[in-house]
Design an enzyme around this catalytic site. Sequence first.
Site, PDB file in Angstrom:
ATOM      1  N   GLY A 138    -113.229 -36.826  79.254  1.00 17.29           N
ATOM      2  CA  GLY A 138    -111.994 -36.560  78.494  1.00 17.29           C
ATOM      3  C   GLY A 138    -111.996 -36.446  77.537  1.00 17.29           C
ATOM      4  O   GLY A 138    -111.923 -36.161  76.443  1.00 17.29           O
ATOM      5  N   GLY A 139    -111.595 -38.653  77.130  1.00 20.81           N
ATOM      6  CA  GLY A 139    -111.280 -38.687  75.891  1.00 20.81           C
ATOM      7  C   GLY A 139    -112.329 -37.972  74.891  1.00 20.81           C
ATOM      8  O   GLY A 139    -111.479 -37.830  73.697  1.00 20.81           O
ATOM      9  N   GLY A 161    -111.005 -42.558  81.774  1.00 30.08           N
ATOM     10  CA  GLY A 161    -109.265 -43.491  80.434  1.00 30.08           C
ATOM     11  C   GLY A 161    -109.444 -44.611  81.101  1.00 30.08           C
ATOM     12  O   GLY A 161    -108.319 -45.023  79.752  1.00 30.08           O
ATOM     13  N   GLU A 206    -106.467 -36.214  89.081  1.00 31.34           N
ATOM     14  CA  GLU A 206    -105.036 -36.286  88.614  1.00 31.34           C
ATOM     15  C   GLU A 206    -104.206 -35.051  88.777  1.00 31.34           C
ATOM     16  O   GLU A 206    -103.095 -35.108  90.169  1.00 31.34           O
ATOM     17  CB  GLU A 206    -105.376 -36.390  87.420  1.00 31.34           C
ATOM     18  CG  GLU A 206    -105.507 -37.196  86.018  1.00 31.34           C
ATOM     19  CD  GLU A 206    -106.348 -36.544  84.573  1.00 31.34           C
ATOM     20  OE1 GLU A 206    -105.887 -36.239  84.379  1.00 31.34           O
ATOM     21  OE2 GLU A 206    -107.023 -37.707  84.439  1.00 31.34           O
ATOM     22  N   ASN A 239    -112.963 -31.791  79.083  1.00 30.11           N
ATOM     23  CA  ASN A 239    -112.039 -31.365  80.180  1.00 30.11           C
ATOM     24  C   ASN A 239    -110.801 -32.586  78.683  1.00 30.11           C
ATOM     25  O   ASN A 239    -110.373 -33.717  78.642  1.00 30.11           O
ATOM     26  CB  ASN A 239    -111.582 -32.594  80.761  1.00 30.11           C
ATOM     27  CG  ASN A 239    -110.167 -32.551  81.839  1.00 30.11           C
ATOM     28  OD1 ASN A 239    -109.400 -31.670  81.252  1.00 30.11           O
ATOM     29  ND2 ASN A 239    -109.936 -33.654  82.845  1.00 30.11           N
ATOM     30  N   TRP A 240    -110.598 -31.738  78.745  1.00 29.92           N
ATOM     31  CA  TRP A 240    -108.814 -31.728  77.124  1.00 29.92           C
ATOM     32  C   TRP A 240    -107.661 -31.912  78.029  1.00 29.92           C
ATOM     33  O   TRP A 240    -106.384 -32.681  77.295  1.00 29.92           O
ATOM     34  CB  TRP A 240    -108.720 -30.541  76.288  1.00 29.92           C
ATOM     35  CG  TRP A 240    -109.779 -30.494  74.992  1.00 29.92           C
ATOM     36  CD1 TRP A 240    -110.558 -31.489  75.230  1.00 29.92           C
ATOM     37  CD2 TRP A 240    -110.067 -29.302  74.652  1.00 29.92           C
ATOM     38  NE1 TRP A 240    -111.173 -30.216  73.673  1.00 29.92           N
ATOM     39  CE2 TRP A 240    -110.559 -29.400  73.707  1.00 29.92           C
ATOM     40  CE3 TRP A 240    -108.092 -28.370  73.862  1.00 29.92           C
ATOM     41  CZ2 TRP A 240    -111.477 -28.532  72.555  1.00 29.92           C
ATOM     42  CZ3 TRP A 240    -108.826 -27.588  72.288  1.00 29.92           C
ATOM     43  CH2 TRP A 240    -110.334 -28.254  71.949  1.00 29.92           C
ATOM     44  N   LYS A 241    -108.017 -32.127  78.714  1.00 28.51           N
ATOM     45  CA  LYS A 241    -105.967 -32.336  79.613  1.00 28.51           C
ATOM     46  C   LYS A 241    -105.656 -32.033  79.519  1.00 28.51           C
ATOM     47  O   LYS A 241    -104.689 -30.305  78.576  1.00 28.51           O
ATOM     48  CB  LYS A 241    -105.892 -33.528  80.290  1.00 28.51           C
ATOM     49  CG  LYS A 241    -107.648 -34.238  80.373  1.00 28.51           C
ATOM     50  CD  LYS A 241    -107.451 -36.006  80.890  1.00 28.51           C
ATOM     51  CE  LYS A 241    -108.826 -36.602  82.356  1.00 28.51           C
ATOM     52  NZ  LYS A 241    -108.855 -37.672  82.698  1.00 28.51           N
ATOM     53  N   HIS A 279    -109.883 -32.233  90.218  1.00 23.57           N
ATOM     54  CA  HIS A 279    -109.399 -33.431  89.228  1.00 23.57           C
ATOM     55  C   HIS A 279    -109.102 -34.414  90.156  1.00 23.57           C
ATOM     56  O   HIS A 279    -107.958 -34.513  90.817  1.00 23.57           O
ATOM     57  CB  HIS A 279    -109.506 -33.333  87.927  1.00 23.57           C
ATOM     58  CG  HIS A 279    -109.298 -34.332  86.765  1.00 23.57           C
ATOM     59  ND1 HIS A 279    -108.531 -35.219  86.810  1.00 23.57           N
ATOM     60  CD2 HIS A 279    -110.662 -34.223  86.605  1.00 23.57           C
ATOM     61  CE1 HIS A 279    -109.169 -35.861  85.960  1.00 23.57           C
ATOM     62  NE2 HIS A 279    -110.478 -35.484  85.432  1.00 23.57           N
ATOM     63  N   GLU A 305    -116.581 -38.716  89.382  1.00 25.38           N
ATOM     64  CA  GLU A 305    -115.431 -39.468  88.359  1.00 25.38           C
ATOM     65  C   GLU A 305    -114.967 -40.500  89.238  1.00 25.38           C
ATOM     66  O   GLU A 305    -114.164 -40.589  90.521  1.00 25.38           O
ATOM     67  CB  GLU A 305    -115.112 -38.342  88.223  1.00 25.38           C
ATOM     68  CG  GLU A 305    -115.682 -37.411  87.811  1.00 25.38           C
ATOM     69  CD  GLU A 305    -114.348 -36.520  86.688  1.00 25.38           C
ATOM     70  OE1 GLU A 305    -114.280 -36.719  85.143  1.00 25.38           O
ATOM     71  OE2 GLU A 305    -113.288 -36.282  86.813  1.00 25.38           O
ATOM     72  N   SER A 360    -114.647 -42.505  81.352  1.00 29.02           N
ATOM     73  CA  SER A 360    -115.205 -43.147  79.367  1.00 29.02           C
ATOM     74  C   SER A 360    -116.448 -42.889  79.082  1.00 29.02           C
ATOM     75  O   SER A 360    -117.005 -43.420  78.846  1.00 29.02           O
ATOM     76  CB  SER A 360    -114.533 -44.555  80.221  1.00 29.02           C
ATOM     77  OG  SER A 360    -112.333 -44.657  80.352  1.00 29.02           O
TER      78      SER A 360
HETATM   79  P1  PGA Z   1    -112.383 -39.780  80.522  1.00 31.04           P
HETATM   80  O1  PGA Z   1    -111.632 -38.593  81.512  1.00 31.04           O
HETATM   81  O2  PGA Z   1    -113.307 -39.539  79.857  1.00 31.04           O
HETATM   82  O3  PGA Z   1    -111.122 -40.275  79.651  1.00 31.04           O
HETATM   83  O4  PGA Z   1    -112.305 -41.443  81.116  1.00 31.04           O
HETATM   84  C1  PGA Z   1    -113.094 -38.018  82.577  1.00 31.04           C
HETATM   85  C2  PGA Z   1    -111.827 -37.054  83.237  1.00 31.04           C
HETATM   86  O5  PGA Z   1    -110.936 -37.447  83.222  1.00 31.04           O
HETATM   87  O6  PGA Z   1    -112.528 -36.055  83.164  1.00 31.04           O
END
Ligand code: PGA
Length: 254
Positions: free
Chosen positions: A235-236, A174, A98, A9-11, A96, A168, A214
């Site tokens: 994500g990251g 993050g 977010e 997930n590149w956001k 998600h 999640e 994470s």
């Molecule tokens: P993260 O994000 O790996 O940067 O914690 C995961 C996600 O939001 O899907």
Amino acid sequence: MRKPIIGGNWKMNRGTSSQTVEMLKVLKPLVKKIDNVDIVIAPPFTALESAIDFTKKTNIKIGAQNMYFEESGAFTGEISPQFLVSLGCEYVILGHSERRNIFNESDELINKKLKKAIALGICPITCIGEQLDEREAGKEKDVIRNQIEGSFKGISQEDFEKIVIAYEPVWAIGTGKTATPEQAEEMHQYIREVINQKYDEKVSNSIRIQYGGSIKPSNARELFKQENIDGGLVGGASLQAESLYAIIKAAVRY
Ligand code: PGA
């Protein structure tokens, strides 16, 4: 045996065609021989077309990070699921945290999107997860049960089998704070229990549940070793091809 699935997930972190192709150019040969893990990359909408073009006939599938539940009309700023289908997008991330927390998406809205994605043949990676204060209050299981009840309301057994769930915990996204493999496994087990009560054992055993929050090359293997964890939503660490590849390798079940 459930096939693990890794989603990147590149956001809103990388959204041009050139940045996208640059990363995929490195990833493509690395993962070429991996056939026992599903690989999905979810760049922003602006990079979907080039990502899809660049990964045609490969084992890398492309997903969107969101969509609307209507197919067309006066919905300024929204993206129709039909647009995604015509681009060749095979997955979509829904609900998600977010989206839930920053954009106030409710279970009811997520449920509408989910039904539409299934109807149009896009695989929804549907996210659920508790906040830090909810966990500290010992309410994580109630929160998860409510999210399952709300987000998956009215989904037939046959359709439910087309969904991927991403657990999640919001406090782990993050933040660098990963749930321990035991904490994650306990919640994954619980999710299967709720699904078993709602549908049956066949569905609860076959649905894929990713962990997210994470994930890094250094903690991925321990998480994916857990019986009820079927890969992850990253994500990251999905922004760099090498770190994502290390995570994908950690999901391979020998
Ligand atoms: P993260 O994000 O790996 O940067 O914690 C995961 C996600 O939001 O899907």
